[in-house]
Design an enzyme around this catalytic site. Structure first.
Site, PDB file in Angstrom:
ATOM      1  CB  THR A   1      42.451  42.878  45.433  1.00  0.00           C
ATOM      2  OG1 THR A   1      41.505  41.872  45.094  1.00  0.00           O
ATOM      3  CG2 THR A   1      42.600  43.843  44.276  1.00  0.00           C
TER       4      THR A   1
ATOM      5  CE  LYS B   1      38.451  41.723  43.455  1.00  0.00           C
ATOM      6  NZ  LYS B   1      39.667  41.116  42.865  1.00  0.00           N
TER       7      LYS B   1
END
Length: 331
Positions: A248, A191
């Site tokens: 994120t 990620k």
């Protein structure tokens, strides 16, 4: 006698974990930070001024650079050391860590040279022992302020995972469990690469549609890679997967997204790294994942383009064009 947890590392997430764990008055919490002056400053001021200014540690939390003192009588270790420094740091302190003590890893990354996940590095350096990955959308800045968050504790031993679940759960921090250590760790590593890509999109001013596409196609790449390496595909639809990826890619706290944004605005990677205090795990992870994906023949176009921007000075605009002009296909 109160249970003791030792946190290995003195960064923002280490501080946030200490604050969480100290909510249980029956638990002793000690932070080990390698730098003596840094540890002494936090112990005296009760504040991690460099990484979490304005947030204070409970008086019950001890901070020390003396590893023997830190780990004495500990029932759990929490590993909160950047993946690029993990092997070297554990090599220094490994002789002080008792065999068999479980390690809770809050590390999100992968070792570029060996392609090892954090749990594999831990076992490789300090010996076979249970490792639990605590992962999900969990910026330290928000956790330390007691803002609501949910994560997952992944462990092949479900009973141990449930023990960690109980340890970390508070009124503002909810912990789920799963048995997919591989998928949870891979999701936490990959990620960060997609986060850099989303930041590049922000830096170029591409807007919400582009970012939504980046997140959606990013989870496809993460899932494709993870399943190839033996992960449960369901993991990537959960907190460790899409949950962490969303945070994120959109959060102003995200170091990886910030690196990408600055790249999109025209800064070089060297210029960015020279002004960063914290570690952006996605940079090292990009090199590791790109190499492993190539060796296994896994198609990962977003990862490929981030790699080219980071390490071969490809312009973010050219990287975007490469993604947008790929051959047409079914979703």
């Amino acid at each position: 006698m109160a249970e003791k947890t030792t946190i290995l590392g003195g960064g923002a997430m280490a501080t946030a974990c200490a604050i969480l764990l100290a909510e249980d008055s029956n638990r002793q919490v000690t932070i080990w930070a390698r730098n003596e002056a840094y540890a002494a400053e936090i112990q005296e001021t009760r504040e991690n001024k460099r990484l979490l200014p304005g947030i204070f540690l409970p008086d019950s939390v001890q901070v020390t650079s003396d590893i023997e003192e830190a780990v004495r009588d500990a029932n759990f270790y929490v590993a909160s050391i950047p993946s690029k420094h993990l092997r070297e740091s554990l090599g220094v302190i490994g002789g002080s860590l008792r065999p068999g003590i479980p390690v809770i890893s809050v590390i999100k990354g992968m070792e570029a040279e060996s392609f090892m996940r954090p749990s594999q590095i831990i076992i490789d350096v300090i010996g076979d022992r249970p490792v639990i990955s605590l992962s999900g959308p969990s910026h330290a800045e928000e956790i330390a302020k007691r803002l609501p968050a949910s994560v997952v504790a992944a462990c092949e031993d479900l009973e141990l995972g449930q023990q960690v679940q109980r340890m970390f759960t508070t009124e503002r921090f909810r912990v789920y469990t799963n048995k997919d250590l591989v998928g949870t760790e891979l999701a936490g590593a990959l990620k960060n690469i997609i986060g850099i890509a989303a930041g590049i999109s922000d830096g170029l001013g591409y807007g919400d549609n582009a970012k939504s596409a980046m997140i959606t196609r990013g989870i496809v790449e993460i899932s494709r890679f993870g399943v190839e390496l033996g992960a449960d595909p369901n993991t990537f639809a959960g907190l460790a997967g899409i949950g962490d990826l969303i945070t994120t890619c959109v959060s102003p706290h995200g170091r990886n997204r910030a690196v990408g944004e600055r790249l999109g605005q025209g800064e070089t990677l060297t210029e960015i790294l020279n002004t960063m205090q914290a570690v952006a795990e996605g940079i090292t992870t990009t090199a590791a994942i790109h190499g492993l994906a190539k060796s296994k023949g896994i198609e990962m176009p977003i990862v490929d383009e981030v790699y080219e921007v980071l390490f071969h000075e490809k312009s973010p605009l050219e990287a975007t064009d490469s993604l947008m002009c790929r051959p047409l296909k079914e979703e």
